[in-house]
Write a protein that holds these residues in place. Structure first.
Motif, short mmCIF file in Angstrom:
data_model
loop_
_atom_site.label_atom_id
_atom_site.label_comp_id
_atom_site.label_asym_id
_atom_site.label_seq_id
_atom_site.Cartn_x
_atom_site.Cartn_y
_atom_site.Cartn_z
N GLU A 177 0.81 -1.22 0.00
CA GLU A 177 0.00 0.00 0.00
C GLU A 177 0.84 1.27 0.00
OE1 GLU A 177 -1.13 0.93 4.67
OE2 GLU A 177 -2.64 0.00 3.38
N ILE A 178 2.12 1.18 0.40
CA ILE A 178 2.96 2.39 0.38
C ILE A 178 4.07 2.32 -0.67
CG2 ILE A 178 2.46 2.91 2.79
CD1 ILE A 178 5.33 1.94 3.47
N LEU A 179 4.03 1.35 -1.56
CA LEU A 179 5.08 1.22 -2.57
C LEU A 179 4.89 2.16 -3.76
CD1 LEU A 179 5.70 -2.64 -2.91
CD2 LEU A 179 6.89 -0.99 -1.46
N GLY A 180 3.69 2.70 -3.96
CA GLY A 180 3.41 3.51 -5.14
C GLY A 180 4.40 4.64 -5.40
N PRO A 181 4.82 5.39 -4.37
CA PRO A 181 5.76 6.48 -4.63
C PRO A 181 7.10 6.04 -5.20
CG PRO A 181 4.64 6.85 -2.55
CD PRO A 181 4.27 5.46 -3.00
N LEU A 182 7.41 4.75 -5.13
CA LEU A 182 8.61 4.28 -5.80
C LEU A 182 8.51 4.48 -7.31
CD1 LEU A 182 9.30 0.91 -3.92
CD2 LEU A 182 10.39 3.12 -3.53
N GLY A 183 7.28 4.60 -7.82
CA GLY A 183 7.07 4.77 -9.25
C GLY A 183 7.34 6.17 -9.76
N CYS A 184 7.53 7.14 -8.86
CA CYS A 184 7.85 8.50 -9.32
C CYS A 184 8.76 9.22 -8.33
CB CYS A 184 6.59 9.32 -9.59
SG CYS A 184 6.97 10.95 -10.29
N GLY A 185 8.19 9.77 -7.25
CA GLY A 185 8.96 10.64 -6.37
C GLY A 185 10.20 10.01 -5.77
N PHE A 186 10.05 8.83 -5.22
CA PHE A 186 11.19 8.19 -4.56
C PHE A 186 12.23 7.73 -5.58
CE2 PHE A 186 8.40 6.90 -0.68
CZ PHE A 186 8.45 8.19 -0.21
N GLN A 187 11.77 7.23 -6.73
CA GLN A 187 12.76 6.81 -7.72
C GLN A 187 13.43 8.03 -8.37
OE1 GLN A 187 11.45 4.36 -10.98
NE2 GLN A 187 10.15 5.93 -11.88
N THR A 188 12.74 9.17 -8.41
CA THR A 188 13.36 10.38 -8.93
C THR A 188 14.49 10.85 -8.02
OG1 THR A 188 11.37 11.10 -10.08
CG2 THR A 188 12.96 12.80 -9.52
N GLY A 189 14.23 10.90 -6.71
CA GLY A 189 15.26 11.33 -5.78
C GLY A 189 16.41 10.36 -5.69
N ALA A 190 16.09 9.10 -5.45
CA ALA A 190 17.16 8.10 -5.33
C ALA A 190 17.87 7.92 -6.66
CB ALA A 190 16.57 6.78 -4.85
N GLY A 191 17.11 7.84 -7.75
CA GLY A 191 17.72 7.64 -9.05
C GLY A 191 18.56 8.81 -9.49
N GLY A 192 18.15 10.03 -9.12
CA GLY A 192 18.96 11.19 -9.47
C GLY A 192 20.38 11.08 -8.94
N VAL A 193 20.50 10.57 -7.72
CA VAL A 193 21.81 10.42 -7.09
C VAL A 193 22.51 9.13 -7.53
CG1 VAL A 193 22.97 10.10 -4.86
CG2 VAL A 193 21.14 11.78 -5.09
N MET A 194 21.75 8.04 -7.60
CA MET A 194 22.33 6.73 -7.84
C MET A 194 22.56 6.44 -9.32
SD MET A 194 19.98 4.68 -5.04
CE MET A 194 20.68 3.05 -5.36
N ARG A 195 21.72 7.03 -10.19
CA ARG A 195 21.79 6.71 -11.61
C ARG A 195 22.18 7.93 -12.47
NH1 ARG A 195 19.30 2.02 -13.52
NH2 ARG A 195 18.65 3.12 -15.41
N SER A 196 21.42 9.01 -12.37
CA SER A 196 21.67 10.16 -13.24
C SER A 196 23.05 10.75 -13.00
CB SER A 196 20.60 11.24 -13.01
OG SER A 196 19.30 10.71 -13.13
N MET A 197 23.36 11.07 -11.74
CA MET A 197 24.65 11.65 -11.41
C MET A 197 25.66 10.59 -10.99
SD MET A 197 23.64 15.30 -9.64
CE MET A 197 22.96 14.61 -8.12
N ALA A 198 25.15 9.41 -10.59
CA ALA A 198 26.02 8.28 -10.22
C ALA A 198 27.13 8.73 -9.27
CB ALA A 198 26.58 7.59 -11.46
N CYS A 199 26.75 9.38 -8.18
CA CYS A 199 27.72 9.92 -7.23
C CYS A 199 28.61 8.80 -6.69
CB CYS A 199 27.00 10.60 -6.08
SG CYS A 199 25.88 11.91 -6.58
N PRO A 200 29.91 8.92 -6.82
CA PRO A 200 30.79 7.84 -6.36
C PRO A 200 31.01 7.88 -4.85
CG PRO A 200 32.10 9.56 -7.34
CD PRO A 200 30.67 9.96 -7.54
N ALA A 201 31.45 6.77 -4.29
CA ALA A 201 31.78 6.71 -2.87
C ALA A 201 32.84 7.76 -2.56
CB ALA A 201 32.29 5.32 -2.52
N GLY A 202 32.63 8.43 -1.42
CA GLY A 202 33.58 9.45 -0.98
C GLY A 202 33.30 10.84 -1.50
#
Length: 368
Positions: free
Chosen positions: A163-188
């Motif tokens: 029931e709370i997974l829906g935001p993974l389809g937009c807002g949460f994947q946008t924030g997390a993906g922006g860092v993890m995928r789009s910018m791919a911020c490296p460790a450190g």
């Protein structure tokens, strides 16, 4: 069949709770019983005609639920499947082939047209009058909706809190993906995140997953600054306290490797840009207050320091792979997005909007 839905009939007006008729799914569609749907700023942006969208309409684009019926040409899905609903893409253009469906060449019509592209029909109607549907391919502010099968991401973890997974389809994947995928911020690396709403706090969690050494959140609401620290931010800045660029450079005199703006505010974006280190990258995801808003960039400075500004849609995510990755991270305790969620009945959508606007809660999920 019929469904209860929250209908947008006028810009800047309350949603109305109505009973609508729902058409049967077509060959490439599925009927989904919605168990929870996130409330996103984008829903209000389209209701209020920042981007023209045909009203009346059922909006909602962060749905999760259970498949009730499938079209004749749908494969790999069946009634009873637990699913998260993502955005719509064609699946065969150059960007889709690159694994970047959020940059699909047909993204605007597939997600913003207000109906089926092949004939303009809608999945919803009221007394025979069409009500716009297929918002982001799903229109999930309803107890039941018809969705393009390509939007659907199957949830294989039986213990995932559907029931709370829906935001993974937009807002949460946008924030997390922006860092993890789009910018791919490296460790450190270091990052400054502007805005502590759902997208910004998802970015904080994404930065923790990426092992960023310095994570700065810029946010005016004290409770959200504290939540960011609890989630792993190393520093927080209150923009009301003074010069944001100076505050960031007091933490990192050489500037930040990455900045990520979720606010859409010109002054905030320019402050983040001024805080970048040489070769720094600024990612933009926030919708601006006005379509004509623009940022001033010093061309010579950008050339001299090799700085980059990138627009980001849906965190460069391929929902079929990234949503399961985030569900697995949540199960492992590394992406505790449930700490951001407050649930409201769908019938109380207008009160939920007011509560989110006041800052009483971070992320609203509506339960039909």
């Amino acid at each position: 069949m019929q469904t209860i839905a929250a209908v947008a009939r006028q810009p800047h007006a309350d949603f109305t709770i109505e009973t609508l008729d729902v058409a049967a799914p077509r060959a490439d569609e599925v009927l989904v019983r919605i168990v929870g749907v996130g409330l996103c700023h984008t829903d209000l942006v389209f209701r209020d005609q920042f981007v023209p969208y045909p009203l009346p309409a059922v909006l909602g684009h962060e749905g999760a639920g259970v498949i009730e019926a499938v079209g004749a040409e749908v494969s790999g899905l069946q009634p009873g499947d637990r699913v998260v609903l993502g955005f719509s893409s064609c699946g065969h253009c150059a960007r889709c082939d690159d694994g970047l469906p959020s940059y699909c060449s047909d993204f605007p019509p597939l997600n913003y047209a207000g109906g089926r592209l092949e004939d303009g029909s809608t999945a919803f109607s009221a007394g025979g009058t069409p009500v716009s549907s297929h918002f982001f391919g799903q229109s999930s502010f309803a107890a039941y909706t018809v969705v393009r099968a390509r939007n659907v991401v199957k949830v294989v973890d039986p213990d995932a809190p559907l029931e709370i997974l829906g935001p993974l389809g937009c807002g949460f994947q946008t924030g997390a993906g922006g860092v993890m995928r789009s910018m791919a911020c490296p460790a450190g690396s270091s990052i400054a995140i502007v805005g502590g709403g759902p997208v910004g706090l998802a970015a904080v969690m994404g930065a923790v997953i990426r092992d960023c050494a310095t994570i700065v959140l810029v946010e005016p609401v004290a409770a959200r600054r504290q939540l960011a620290l609890d989630l792993g931010a190393t520093h927080v800045v209150d923009p009301a306290a003074g010069d944001v660029t100076a505050a960031i450079r007091a933490i990192l005199p050489g500037g930040v490797d990455f900045a990520f703006d979720t606010s859409g505010r010109v002054a905030a974006i320019e402050a983040a840009l001024a805080a970048l280190a040489p070769r720094g990258m600024l990612g933009l995801v926030g919708v601006p207050p006005k379509a004509e808003d623009a940022v001033a960039i010093n061309i010579a400075g950008m050339i001299t320091y090799g700085q980059r500004v990138v627009g980001i849609m849906e965190g460069n995510s391929d929902p079929q792979t990234f949503i399961p990755e985030l569900i697995a991270a949540h199960r492992a305790g590394r992406f505790p997005f449930d700490r951001l969620v407050t649930t409201f009945p769908l019938a109380e959508i207008n009160a939920a909007i007011d509560a989110q606007k006041r800052g009483d809660c971070v992320k609203v999920v509506l339960i039909p």
